[in-house]
Design an enzyme around this catalytic site. Structure first.
Site, mmCIF file in Angstrom:
data_model
loop_
_atom_site.group_PDB
_atom_site.id
_atom_site.type_symbol
_atom_site.label_atom_id
_atom_site.label_comp_id
_atom_site.label_asym_id
_atom_site.label_seq_id
_atom_site.Cartn_x
_atom_site.Cartn_y
_atom_site.Cartn_z
ATOM 1 N N ASP A 176 2.250 23.502 -29.755
ATOM 2 C CA ASP A 176 1.477 23.258 -31.029
ATOM 3 C C ASP A 176 2.755 22.081 -30.864
ATOM 4 O OD1 ASP A 176 -0.640 21.631 -32.391
ATOM 5 O OD2 ASP A 176 -1.680 22.800 -31.776
ATOM 6 N N HIS A 247 -1.125 17.763 -29.065
ATOM 7 C CA HIS A 247 -0.235 18.602 -29.633
ATOM 8 C C HIS A 247 0.686 19.219 -28.887
ATOM 9 C CE1 HIS A 247 -3.585 19.962 -32.701
ATOM 10 N NE2 HIS A 247 -5.053 19.618 -31.766
ATOM 11 N N GLU A 323 -8.714 16.699 -28.961
ATOM 12 C CA GLU A 323 -7.544 16.463 -30.595
ATOM 13 C C GLU A 323 -6.103 15.186 -29.350
ATOM 14 O OE1 GLU A 323 -8.659 18.353 -34.399
ATOM 15 O OE2 GLU A 323 -7.445 19.426 -33.133
HETATM 16 C C1 ACM Z 1 -9.156 22.516 -32.394
HETATM 17 O O1 ACM Z 1 -9.952 23.314 -33.352
HETATM 18 N N1 ACM Z 1 -8.656 21.821 -32.329
HETATM 19 C C2 ACM Z 1 -9.482 23.183 -31.173
#
Ligand code: ACM
Length: 549
Positions: A176, A247, A323
């Site tokens: 991440d 991420h 995201e």
């Molecule tokens: C997530 O909670 N962004 C998968």
């Protein structure tokens, strides 16, 4: 008969008032194909109880006998405790193992320790017959080891905790913005640079506090091999996640050319020390694709497909896909040129192009892509699957399009969310999700037809660790709610409104004793203990019930 078992088995039949005493003369007989459970019983239960459980003949007068039984379904088992001992029949090797887990629970909390706490000659179990089988094949936990690293010993311990709850998928969130946690031999800087940060935000990102010390760590490739083998012995599949194209700041900090170099000075980026969703995402170049193919090539060897053990989800590889902010791609001349060259409409299609590339790449290698529900937005190869996290909708869309889906809606099973109202919850995040809320969660979206619902592989809880700085904090957020999730995933419960939560709570009385013996730092029903609080550390509580999904 109240056995206090969690998750609740399908059928429990008391058979008279007799008891069998497991003692030093009790031997173990394991039919071919059940030797893994035999080893586990001897090493785990034998150590806890101080009993030798020596190998012995099938017709020994006092024995634990393990069989495969083709009449039982996958993962199903039948446990029979009578005068002659304990017989566990499994529909497959996993079924035998789950039967052994049930036996451990029947033996009482001492069976969950690593050594005997008081000398005892025998451990008695009431005569009983238990017939059991899981509702869902995918019963999982996602653990984020990027935001806070969990050392290998902690991961192995979590695999034991999953096994004790008949959970069988470990979704391993390895990368991440805040850390890259797996050694990749051809790209050493991913761990030299990407696996640690100089300091860490303490609390939610609005908190003014910092933990002013380096945080980091990673798993070597041998650590990963050990984790995967340890999990396999416990019939747990490990599904690795490498999150792209968002991420990804830790990877970009290690290899600045992976980022959008024409809009940010990626050479000055560091592994992120704060929380949220970083704007620094991967550049849509061929070099980026080749780089990640190199990463995945090493990982496919470390996480081999295992169709014998996990027929429904062998070979899954999670590529995140959630995201991904599009701001840098909008500003980047190189990204815009790429959009035109590929004939794409916009940045959203660029995100889909990324995902589809790896969907095809993984399929060509006999593997299956799984990603967060954002990946549905661009169309997917038929074998790809979806983790539905933003509610039920991703699951509905995926199943209707013929994709398998794992239900983990944040409104129900995000265990980083606070578990009670009030000031005492440590660094409270989002809305309240109590033990009862998790217990009443129904994984199958009600809109689905029976045929569509067959695409629901199962369910998992997700543990994001921004505010969990050590394994004890992870325990506090995960337990006892993971026990409720285990029951949701394994047991054929009645409809959510008709669930017997009072009965579950009664069984939890016994289960807390097991968790105590295991050393799990759970949230007690009375609330956090003083050392489990984090007074003055800002969270992000949201008032009221979660939005309806
Ligand atoms: C997530 O909670 N962004 C998968």
């Amino acid at each position: 008969m109240d056995t206090g078992l969690i998750p609740a088995p399908l059928v429990v039949e008391g058979v008279g008032s007799g008891r069998f005493a497991l003692d030093a003369d009790t031997v173990l007989w394991a039919a071919p194909g059940t030797d893994g459970t035999g080893r586990w019983l001897c090493s785990t239960l034998g150590a806890a109880l101080g009993l030798p459980l020596r190998p012995g003949p099938q017709d020994a007068p006092r024995a634990v006998r393990l069989f495969l039984d083709g009449a039982l379904g996958p993962e199903a088992y039948r446990l029979d405790v009578g005068d002659g001992g304990v017989e566990i029949r499994g529909g497959d090797a996993a079924g035998v193992f789950w039967g052994a887990q049930t036996l451990r629970q029947l033996l009482g909390p001492d069976a969950f320790r690593r050594a005997p706490v008081r000398p005892r000659e025998a451990y008695e179990i009431e005569h009983v017959i238990i017939e059991d089988a899981p509702r869902f094949r995918w019963r999982g936990l996602m653990l984020d080891v990027s935001r806070h690293f969990m050392p290998k010993e902690g991961v192995l311990r979590y695999l034991d905790l999953l096994a004790a709850h008949k959970l069988n998928v470990f979704h391993f969130h390895l990368t991440d913005d805040q850390g890259w946690r797996v050694q990749i031999e051809r790209y050493p800087k991913l761990t030299e640079t990407g696996s640690w940060r100089a300091r860490t935000k303490f609390g939610h990102r609005a908190s003014p506090l910092w933990e002013e010390k380096p945080h980091g760590g990673f798993y070597t490739q041998d650590d990963i091999r050990e984790i995967v083998a340890y999990a396999a012995e416990r019939h747990i599949a490990v599904v690795p996640e490498i999150d792209i194209p968002g991420h990804s700041q830790a990877a970009i900090a290690a290899y600045p050319e992976l980022g959008n170099t024409d809009v940010v000075d990626t050479a000055s980026l560091t592994v992120w020390d704060n929380w949220g969703v970083s704007e620094n995402v991967l550049a849509p170049t061929d070099d980026t694709l080749r780089f990640y193919e190199g990463v995945f090539e090493e990982l496919l060897e470390l996480f081999p497909a295992d169709p014998g053990r996990f027929p429904e989800f062998s070979g899954f590889f999670h590529i995140g896909g959630d995201e991904c902010p599009k701001g840098q791609w909008r500003k980047s001349a190189a990204a815009q040129a790429r959009i035109r060259e590929l004939g794409l409409a916009d940045e959203d299609e660029l995100q889909s192009w990324f995902i589809r590339h790896f969907d095809t790449w993984l399929s060509a290698r006999g593997r299956r892509l799984i990603g967060w529900d954002e990946i549905l937005e661009g169309g997917l190869a038929p074998g790809a699957a979806v983790s539905s996290w933003r509610g039920y909708q991703g699951g509905v869309t995926a199943a209707r399009a013929g994709h398998d889906v794992v239900m983990c809606p944040e409104q129900h099973v995000y265990l980083d969310y606070r578990q009670a109202a009030g000031e005492d919850e440590p660094v409270p995040i989002a809305y309240v999700r109590t033990l009862e809320d998790v217990y009443r969660f129904e994984p199958v979206p009600p809109q689905l037809t029976e045929a569509e619902a067959r695409h629901v592989l199962g369910t998992q809880a997700n543990v994001w660790t921004e505010v969990m700085e050590d394994p004890a904090r992870v325990d506090y957020q995960a337990f006892p709610r993971l026990a409720a999730l285990a029951e949701v995933a394994w047991s054929r419960l009645p409809a959510p409104g008709e669930r017997d939560f009072a009965g579950f709570e009664r069984r939890m009385d016994a289960h807390y004793g097991r968790l105590d013996a295991l050393g799990v730092a759970y949230r007690a029903p009375t609330g956090p203990r003083p050392w489990q609080r984090r007074p003055g550390v800002l969270g992000r509580p949201v008032e009221g019930a979660p939005p309806k999904v």
